[in-house]
Design a protein around this motif. Sequence first.
Motif, PDB file in Angstrom:
ATOM      1  N   ALA A  48       0.850  -1.189   0.000  1.00 54.99           N
ATOM      2  CA  ALA A  48       0.000   0.000   0.000  1.00 54.99           C
ATOM      3  C   ALA A  48       0.884   1.236   0.000  1.00 54.99           C
ATOM      4  N   CYS A  49       0.361   2.312  -0.579  1.00 56.95           N
ATOM      5  CA  CYS A  49       1.091   3.572  -0.524  1.00 56.95           C
ATOM      6  C   CYS A  49       0.117   4.739  -0.567  1.00 56.95           C
ATOM      7  N   MET A  50       0.620   5.889  -0.145  1.00 57.77           N
ATOM      8  CA  MET A  50      -0.200   7.094  -0.046  1.00 57.77           C
ATOM      9  C   MET A  50       0.611   8.281  -0.534  1.00 57.77           C
ATOM     10  N   SER A  51      -0.032   9.187  -1.210  1.00 58.43           N
ATOM     11  CA  SER A  51       0.641  10.382  -1.717  1.00 58.43           C
ATOM     12  C   SER A  51       1.036  11.326  -0.576  1.00 58.43           C
ATOM     13  N   SER A  52       1.921  12.258  -0.868  1.00 55.98           N
ATOM     14  CA  SER A  52       2.388  13.198   0.152  1.00 55.98           C
ATOM     15  C   SER A  52       1.252  14.084   0.674  1.00 55.98           C
ATOM     16  N   SER A  53       0.247  14.301  -0.125  1.00 56.43           N
ATOM     17  CA  SER A  53      -0.903  15.098   0.312  1.00 56.43           C
ATOM     18  C   SER A  53      -1.889  14.281   1.128  1.00 56.43           C
ATOM     19  N   GLY A  54      -1.731  12.972   1.032  1.00 53.74           N
ATOM     20  CA  GLY A  54      -2.688  12.088   1.695  1.00 53.74           C
ATOM     21  C   GLY A  54      -3.950  11.870   0.884  1.00 53.74           C
ATOM     22  N   GLY A  55      -4.018  12.477  -0.279  1.00 51.60           N
ATOM     23  CA  GLY A  55      -5.240  12.415  -1.056  1.00 51.60           C
ATOM     24  C   GLY A  55      -5.399  11.194  -1.937  1.00 51.60           C
ATOM     25  N   SER A  56      -4.303  10.479  -2.172  1.00 49.41           N
ATOM     26  CA  SER A  56      -4.367   9.299  -3.042  1.00 49.41           C
ATOM     27  C   SER A  56      -3.756   8.110  -2.340  1.00 49.41           C
ATOM     28  N   ARG A  66      -9.013  -5.125   2.595  1.00 49.06           N
ATOM     29  CA  ARG A  66      -8.629  -5.693   3.896  1.00 49.06           C
ATOM     30  C   ARG A  66      -7.627  -4.807   4.636  1.00 49.06           C
ATOM     31  N   PHE A  67      -6.756  -4.171   3.891  1.00 47.31           N
ATOM     32  CA  PHE A  67      -5.712  -3.332   4.489  1.00 47.31           C
ATOM     33  C   PHE A  67      -6.020  -1.858   4.236  1.00 47.31           C
ATOM     34  N   THR A  68      -5.631  -1.019   5.185  1.00 43.86           N
ATOM     35  CA  THR A  68      -5.806   0.425   5.035  1.00 43.86           C
ATOM     36  C   THR A  68      -4.535   1.147   5.481  1.00 43.86           C
ATOM     37  N   ILE A  69      -4.014   1.991   4.606  1.00 43.28           N
ATOM     38  CA  ILE A  69      -2.863   2.808   4.958  1.00 43.28           C
ATOM     39  C   ILE A  69      -3.367   4.172   5.404  1.00 43.28           C
ATOM     40  N   SER A  70      -2.733   4.707   6.425  1.00 35.70           N
ATOM     41  CA  SER A  70      -3.109   6.031   6.917  1.00 35.70           C
ATOM     42  C   SER A  70      -1.894   6.688   7.546  1.00 35.70           C
ATOM     43  N   ARG A  71      -2.058   7.938   7.945  1.00 35.00           N
ATOM     44  CA  ARG A  71      -0.947   8.632   8.572  1.00 35.00           C
ATOM     45  C   ARG A  71      -1.461   9.640   9.576  1.00 35.00           C
ATOM     46  N   TYR A  94       7.771  -3.788   5.759  1.00 37.85           N
ATOM     47  CA  TYR A  94       8.666  -2.640   5.829  1.00 37.85           C
ATOM     48  C   TYR A  94       7.901  -1.369   5.470  1.00 37.85           C
ATOM     49  N   CYS A  95       8.163  -0.301   6.189  1.00 38.12           N
ATOM     50  CA  CYS A  95       7.631   0.987   5.779  1.00 38.12           C
ATOM     51  C   CYS A  95       8.684   1.712   4.956  1.00 38.12           C
ATOM     52  N   ALA A  96       8.234   2.625   4.130  1.00 39.30           N
ATOM     53  CA  ALA A  96       9.139   3.332   3.231  1.00 39.30           C
ATOM     54  C   ALA A  96       8.635   4.733   2.955  1.00 39.30           C
ATOM     55  N   LEU A  97       9.579   5.628   2.696  1.00 35.46           N
ATOM     56  CA  LEU A  97       9.271   6.999   2.305  1.00 35.46           C
ATOM     57  C   LEU A  97      10.007   7.328   1.032  1.00 35.46           C
ATOM     58  N   ASP A  98       9.374   8.122   0.192  1.00 37.00           N
ATOM     59  CA  ASP A  98      10.021   8.603  -1.013  1.00 37.00           C
ATOM     60  C   ASP A  98       9.418   9.947  -1.399  1.00 37.00           C
ATOM     61  N   ARG A  99      10.218  10.768  -2.067  1.00 33.39           N
ATOM     62  CA  ARG A  99       9.708  12.062  -2.528  1.00 33.39           C
ATOM     63  C   ARG A  99       8.649  11.880  -3.606  1.00 33.39           C
ATOM     64  N   LEU A 100       8.744  10.756  -4.341  1.00 34.73           N
ATOM     65  CA  LEU A 100       7.836  10.523  -5.461  1.00 34.73           C
ATOM     66  C   LEU A 100       6.900   9.356  -5.183  1.00 34.73           C
ATOM     67  N   LEU A 101       5.612   9.574  -5.331  1.00 34.34           N
ATOM     68  CA  LEU A 101       4.651   8.490  -5.171  1.00 34.34           C
ATOM     69  C   LEU A 101       4.884   7.399  -6.212  1.00 34.34           C
ATOM     70  N   SER A 102       5.283   7.794  -7.402  1.00 30.78           N
ATOM     71  CA  SER A 102       5.461   6.813  -8.480  1.00 30.78           C
ATOM     72  C   SER A 102       6.495   5.754  -8.111  1.00 30.78           C
ATOM     73  N   THR A 103       7.494   6.140  -7.342  1.00 30.19           N
ATOM     74  CA  THR A 103       8.499   5.162  -6.902  1.00 30.19           C
ATOM     75  C   THR A 103       7.842   4.048  -6.113  1.00 30.19           C
ATOM     76  N   LEU A 104       6.958   4.414  -5.219  1.00 32.39           N
ATOM     77  CA  LEU A 104       6.297   3.414  -4.377  1.00 32.39           C
ATOM     78  C   LEU A 104       5.248   2.644  -5.171  1.00 32.39           C
ATOM     79  N   VAL A 105       4.519   3.326  -6.009  1.00 29.88           N
ATOM     80  CA  VAL A 105       3.486   2.656  -6.815  1.00 29.88           C
ATOM     81  C   VAL A 105       4.105   1.586  -7.700  1.00 29.88           C
ATOM     82  N   HIS A 106       5.253   1.861  -8.260  1.00 30.40           N
ATOM     83  CA  HIS A 106       5.912   0.926  -9.179  1.00 30.40           C
ATOM     84  C   HIS A 106       6.861  -0.031  -8.476  1.00 30.40           C
ATOM     85  N   GLY A 107       6.878   0.027  -7.146  1.00 34.36           N
ATOM     86  CA  GLY A 107       7.678  -0.932  -6.399  1.00 34.36           C
ATOM     87  C   GLY A 107       9.170  -0.750  -6.556  1.00 34.36           C
ATOM     88  N   GLN A 108       9.596   0.448  -6.891  1.00 32.81           N
ATOM     89  CA  GLN A 108      11.030   0.711  -7.028  1.00 32.81           C
ATOM     90  C   GLN A 108      11.639   1.004  -5.660  1.00 32.81           C
TER      91      GLN A 108
END
Length: 123
Positions: A48-56, A66-71, A94-108
């Motif tokens: 799961a991943c979430m955008s920096s704005s929390g909007g996506s 079944r799973f929900t990501i939040s902050r 594992y939790c992860a942070l990145d400046r770009l949502l696309s990195t997390l969406v694409h599993g990079q």
Amino acid sequence: VQLQASGGGSVQAGGSLRLSCVAAVQSLDYYAIGWFRQVPGKEREGVACMSSSGGSTYYADSVKGRFTISRDVAKRTVYLDMNSLKPEDTAVYYCALDRLLSTLVHGQDPDYWGQGTQVTVSS
């Protein structure tokens, strides 16, 4: 950047767990956040991943519904609520942070990783 994950454990199928990840960052508003999991001998899977704005938010098909990501921005903490757990959810998470949502969406590989927390679901 340090990410401290916690909340893993052992649970029976159908049970629930909440994972937490405290991020030593100035603000979560600057980062997309995500959770990955890995089973020994298998490829890492984006959960799961979430955008920096929390909007996506994005979820792997295997955990949708079944799973929900939040902050909590004030606490600089990321959560993963896991319900209706299945034995196949057993993994190190594992939790992860990145400046770009696309990195997390694409599993990079993200900019920052936390240490893993083990989740074991028994049938």
